[in-house]
Design a protein around this motif. Structure first.
Motif, short mmCIF file in Angstrom:
data_model
loop_
_atom_site.label_atom_id
_atom_site.label_comp_id
_atom_site.label_asym_id
_atom_site.label_seq_id
_atom_site.Cartn_x
_atom_site.Cartn_y
_atom_site.Cartn_z
N ALA A 1 18.20 6.93 -10.68
CA ALA A 1 16.78 7.13 -10.37
C ALA A 1 16.04 5.79 -10.30
N LYS A 2 16.34 4.89 -11.24
CA LYS A 2 15.68 3.57 -11.24
C LYS A 2 16.08 2.76 -10.01
N THR A 3 17.33 2.87 -9.60
CA THR A 3 17.78 2.17 -8.39
C THR A 3 17.00 2.65 -7.17
N ILE A 4 16.83 3.98 -7.07
CA ILE A 4 16.08 4.55 -5.94
C ILE A 4 14.62 4.08 -5.99
N ILE A 5 14.02 4.10 -7.18
CA ILE A 5 12.61 3.68 -7.31
C ILE A 5 12.46 2.22 -6.89
N ARG A 6 13.38 1.37 -7.33
CA ARG A 6 13.34 -0.05 -6.93
C ARG A 6 13.43 -0.19 -5.41
N ASP A 7 14.34 0.57 -4.81
CA ASP A 7 14.52 0.50 -3.35
C ASP A 7 13.26 0.95 -2.61
N VAL A 8 12.63 2.01 -3.12
CA VAL A 8 11.40 2.52 -2.49
C VAL A 8 10.28 1.48 -2.61
N ILE A 9 10.15 0.86 -3.78
CA ILE A 9 9.12 -0.17 -3.98
C ILE A 9 9.38 -1.35 -3.05
N THR A 10 10.64 -1.79 -2.97
CA THR A 10 11.00 -2.92 -2.11
C THR A 10 10.69 -2.61 -0.65
N GLN A 11 11.05 -1.39 -0.22
CA GLN A 11 10.78 -0.97 1.17
C GLN A 11 9.27 -0.95 1.42
N PHE A 12 8.50 -0.44 0.45
CA PHE A 12 7.04 -0.40 0.56
C PHE A 12 6.47 -1.81 0.70
N GLN A 13 7.01 -2.74 -0.08
CA GLN A 13 6.48 -4.11 -0.07
C GLN A 13 6.81 -4.86 1.22
N THR A 14 7.73 -4.34 2.02
CA THR A 14 8.02 -4.97 3.32
C THR A 14 7.09 -4.48 4.42
N THR A 15 6.28 -3.44 4.13
CA THR A 15 5.36 -2.91 5.15
C THR A 15 4.02 -3.64 5.10
N LYS A 16 3.30 -3.60 6.20
CA LYS A 16 1.97 -4.22 6.25
C LYS A 16 0.99 -3.52 5.32
N LEU A 17 1.22 -2.24 5.10
CA LEU A 17 0.32 -1.45 4.26
C LEU A 17 0.23 -2.02 2.84
N SER A 18 1.31 -2.66 2.37
CA SER A 18 1.36 -3.10 0.97
C SER A 18 0.56 -4.37 0.70
N LYS A 19 -0.02 -4.96 1.72
CA LYS A 19 -0.71 -6.25 1.58
C LYS A 19 -1.77 -6.19 0.48
N GLY A 20 -1.69 -7.16 -0.45
CA GLY A 20 -2.69 -7.26 -1.52
C GLY A 20 -2.44 -6.35 -2.69
N SER A 21 -1.35 -5.56 -2.65
CA SER A 21 -1.11 -4.59 -3.72
C SER A 21 -0.19 -5.16 -4.80
N ILE A 22 -0.28 -4.60 -5.98
CA ILE A 22 0.64 -4.89 -7.08
C ILE A 22 1.20 -3.55 -7.55
N VAL A 23 2.53 -3.48 -7.68
CA VAL A 23 3.16 -2.26 -8.21
C VAL A 23 3.86 -2.62 -9.51
N GLN A 24 3.47 -1.96 -10.59
CA GLN A 24 4.02 -2.27 -11.92
C GLN A 24 4.73 -1.04 -12.50
N PRO A 25 6.06 -1.05 -12.56
CA PRO A 25 6.77 0.05 -13.23
C PRO A 25 6.61 -0.06 -14.75
N ASP A 26 6.49 1.06 -15.40
CA ASP A 26 6.42 1.09 -16.87
C ASP A 26 7.34 2.22 -17.34
N VAL A 27 8.49 1.84 -17.90
CA VAL A 27 9.48 2.82 -18.37
C VAL A 27 9.15 3.19 -19.81
N ASP A 28 9.20 4.49 -20.14
CA ASP A 28 8.80 4.98 -21.47
C ASP A 28 7.41 4.44 -21.83
N PRO A 29 6.39 4.82 -21.07
CA PRO A 29 5.10 4.13 -21.16
C PRO A 29 4.31 4.38 -22.44
N TYR A 30 4.66 5.39 -23.23
CA TYR A 30 3.76 5.75 -24.34
C TYR A 30 4.30 5.29 -25.68
#
Length: 827
Positions: free
Chosen positions: A798-827
């Motif tokens: 699941a983490k591998t897929i999430i990383r791939d999706v984030i990487t693919q998102f960051q290659t698009t023009k839409l991602s300009k100026g964005s920050i994506v921060q994963p937080d595992v076991d956030p609480y």
């Protein structure tokens, strides 16, 4: 597990090193080793490298090979900084695991792990050493040029010097100048860690003869200050071997000039010696105690369970004597020659407990936390690696130290949220990292708590962990008497004074009359959480975050507790012009202020983030409480954690509702833990304590469970709900925080990312939603939550897929100026 190449022998081989840079980059870079450095490179050593066009960084060698990178031409490393590895292979393995598990970059882990004094960047500042007389005729041309430039401009960066000399490789020159004491290197350079030197005084052997000494005293009659200094030295020398200049000054009242005169006359001989920056070097082991029957039974049970369980949970009520069990386990581990890590969630606890543990272990115990300066942290690092410290006591960052042979890890107050790092990455939980660390060393973990986290108790119930319980307080002391007082009822009866009910004031006054101490708990710092206009309801807000500003009386300003923004408190409403502005709510500062009016003779102190910022402030407060210089201590949750004072008999919880009504699935668990822990500070030795809980909702289920000390009822009730609504420990949670300065662009980005994730995970994806605080430091935030069942999809996959999706998102023009921060076991 990582595999590391062996160090190559010297020769004309072309070697390449893969290095970890202290940056958030997805891949490690490979550098070429100059032939003359072949024999110097070794896994775990620091090297200086150029990254990008001009930036210099310290990097850690991860592996060595003869394989050149395929995609780019390798630059040369510029310098090897260490004679021996600074980072062990076990640490490198831990860093990689943290990066993989918590979905961050190994460079971010390196940044968190290494004390900043052991890191280097091209913006490091260089200054001339003003403490020596520099003979410039002895300098080489380039050294002379740097010294001349520093005369004209007192501070230069490494980049400035590289431009000045017209070359990239300047670190060898700077290192040589540093070793000659010509320059100071500040900010993030390993070599600025130098042993601390102190000047010690000895008497010239000529004057150790009684006759010569008498003659000398007669001569010094004309110089009374020098005579006083000499007499002070003679007196001190009877009880201590090493006598410093400061010792003589304090004992005699003579100034530095008198001591210098005695040195110039060769009566005193001055010599420098390296001393530790750390305290209590000479303390001896003096602690002697006996375990109660219950404690002995628990200790035997823990050791029995360690035979087949790597991790054991010690569930013991407050003041049941868990620390003494820890001490016995530490003693036994030290006897085998192995090291012990003792983790505590707060620096407040670290400074408090260190005094107790040093009674038992003397100078064998080292301390590591963020209130230490860089040089102190570097010294602890070196001494742990050398195996000098058998016990390390520290906050969460102590998991990163280079242990030689770790045998036991104790995680005290294992339920505490302070073990979780929220910002910046790596967003790790030290309790969980400790369990992995122990597995690497084939050592054992003891988790201790009076109110265990549901995850740990769940693991104990399914026999993943061992479980030992201590149900009685040490010495037979009863749990405190808990009284719940309705704020609503007392307001109606007009028996409330400000924010203090009649019941709380009565118990407080009785305790003060009996020369006992009181702790009052309010989980909000500052004076008033809200400034509001009575006419138009205007409330000042932070210009960077979506939060109202908190008024602090000590500064007279409105503060943001998220970004640090401050502004003057208005006297006129900016919205409607009204002068009817009033403060709503209360923080610790207001409680302290109101109490000083109601109880003018009481000695009141406050313990929160504002009063403990300076290095020794926290320890001074705890010392004053111990020495009974404080009658009432007002504090935030810092007062809830492990403090043990004999004369604290009354605890007041000013407003329990702020905890119970918090919009979080863990609110009931956290409220029970915090209120039980605060209550546990009362009546710890001899006399039974009293706890007064002020609340609007006296019938709340958790309040009743606290009164009955019924953790099991809380656990089973809450776990049913968690199972139904798919929360931990039945499910794993990964949050993705998407941030952008434009709210409209953020909305589009978060929707796109959530939809891409749904293609892989379906209804396991929830959101995007705006969190409780939707803007911090000018970044708007959307959170996407992913819930994964423990028996279903592999979390690694699941983490591998999430990383791939984030990487693919960051290659698009839409991602300009964005920050994506994963937080595992956030609480």
């Amino acid at each position: 597990m990582l595999e590391f190449a062996e160090t190559h022998s010297t020769g004309r081989k072309t070697l390449f090193v893969e290095v970890i840079l202290p940056l958030a980059i997805a891949k490690n870079y490979t550098y070429r080793v100059p032939f003359e450095m072949n024999a110097l490179v070794e896994t775990g050593k620091r090297v200086v490298v150029q990254f990008g066009k001009s930036k210099l960084y310290t990097a850690i060698i991860l592996s060595i090979s003869e394989q050149a990178p395929e995609k780019y031409e390798a630059k040369y490393i510029l310098e090897v900084l260490d004679d021996r590895p600074l980072v062990t292979t076990a640490q490198l393995q831990l860093w990689q695991w943290i990066a993989d598990y918590y979905m961050c970059y190994i460079g971010e882990v390196m940044n968190a792990a290494l004390p900043s004094v052991l890191k280097l960047a091209s913006e490091t500042k260089i200054t001339l050493n003003k403490d020596i007389e520099l003979d410039r005729s002895q300098l080489h041309d380039k050294e002379f040029l740097i010294a001349e430039a520093l005369d004209l401009q007192p501070e230069l960066t490494v980049s400035d010097i590289a431009k000045l000399l017209g070359q990239k490789t300047v670190m060898p020159i700077l290192k040589m100048m540093f070793e000659k004491n010509i320059i100071n290197i500040s900010e993030e350079v390993s070599d600025r860690y130098k042993p601390r030197k102190r000047t010690f005084i000895s008497l010239n052997p000529v004057y150790r003869n009684d006759d010569n000494l008498k003659e000398l005293m007669m001569i010094l009659e004309r110089a009374p200050k020098q005579a006083d200094a000499l007499l002070a030295y003679i007196h001190l020398s009877r009880n201590q071997k090493l006598i410093s200049k400061n010792d003589i000054t304090e004992a005699s009242g003579a100034g530095a000039a008198a001591i210098k005169a005695l040195i110039d006359k060769e009566i005193f001989i001055a010599g420098e010696k390296s001393v530790s920056r750390l305290h209590h070097e000479k303390e001896e082991e003096t602690g002697i105690f006996d375990l109660s029957e219950q404690q002995q039974h628990a200790l035997t049970d823990i050791k029995r369970q360690f035979e087949d369980k790597d991790t054991v949970l010690l569930y013991g009520v407050t003041s049941s004597g868990k620390t003494q069990i820890y001490v016995r386990l530490i003693e036994e581990m030290i006897a085998t020659g192995r090291q012990v890590l003792y983790l505590l969630p707060e620096i407040a606890l670290t400074t408090h407990i260190i005094e107790r543990l040093r009674t038992y272990f003397g100078s064998a115990i080292g301390v590591y936390h963020s209130k230490f300066n860089d040089s102190q942290r570097a010294e602890v690092w070196q001494r742990v690696m050398a195996g000098e410290y058998k016990v390390v006591l520290g906050a969460r960052s102590a998991v990163f130290l280079p242990y030689a042979d770790l045998g036991l890890i104790i995680v005290d107050e294992e339920h505490e949220t302070s073990y979780k790092q929220f910002d910046p990455a790596p967003r790790y939980n030290a309790r969980d990292v400790a369990i992995y660390l122990a597995n690497m060393y084939n050592s054992r973990v003891l988790l201790g708590s009076a109110t265990p986290s549901f995850e740990s108790y769940f693991n104990a119930r399914i026999h993943k962990y061992g479980l030992t319980e201590l149900a009685e307080r040490y010495g037979g002391v009863e749990l405190p008497d808990i009284e719940v007082v309705s704020i609503t009822e007392e307001t109606k009866k007009k028996t409330i004074q400000g924010h203090f009910t009649g019941a709380l004031m009565k118990d407080t006054q009785e305790a003060l009359s009996a020369k006992e101490q009181v702790i009052l708990f309010q989980n909000r710092r500052g004076y008033a959480p809200l400034l509001m206009c009575r006419v138009c309801a205007y409330t000042p807000k932070c210009i960077n975050c979506d939060v109202s500003l908190t008024y602090h009386k000590s500064s007279g300003k409105l503060h943001c507790h998220y970004c640090g923004y401050k502004e003057d408190s208005p006297t006129i409403c900016p919205a409607c012009g009204s002068t009817h502005l009033e403060y709503k709510g209360l923080g610790t500062e207001k409680i302290e202020d109101d109490l000083s009016v109601l109880l003018p003779d009481a000695r009141i102190a406050r313990m929160d983030m504002d009063t403990t910022r300076s290095r020794n402030a926290l320890q001074n407060i705890l010392n004053d409480l111990e020495e009974k210089k404080i009658d009432i201590l007002v504090g935030t949750q810092m007062v809830a954690k492990g403090l043990d004072f004999a004369d604290v008999t009354v605890i007041g919880i000013i407003n329990a509702d702020s905890l119970l009504k918090f919009p979080d699935y863990r609110a009931n668990e956290r409220s029970f833990q915090l209120l039980s822990q605060v209550s546990g500070r009362a009546g710890r030795r001899g006399k039974r304590g009293k706890v007064v809980i002020q609340t609007y909702d006296t019938a709340h289920r958790v309040i009743k469970q606290i009164i009955e000390n019924n953790y099991h009822d809380l656990y089973f009730t809450e776990m049913e709900e968690r199972k139904s609504f798919k929360y931990p420990p039945y499910y794993r949670i990964i949050n993705l925080d998407v941030k952008h300065k434009d709210p409209e662009m953020l909305y589009n980005q978060a929707i796109y990312l959530a939809n891409e994730l749904r293609k892989h995970f379906g209804d396991r994806v929830i959101g995007p939603e705006t969190p409780l605080i939707g803007r911090i430091r000018n970044y708007y935030i959307k959170t996407i939550m992913l819930k994964f069942e423990k028996d279903g999809l592999s979390i690694v996959k699941a983490k591998t897929i999430i990383r791939d999706v984030i990487t693919q998102f960051q290659t698009t023009k839409l991602s300009k100026g964005s920050i994506v921060q994963p937080d595992v076991d956030p609480y």
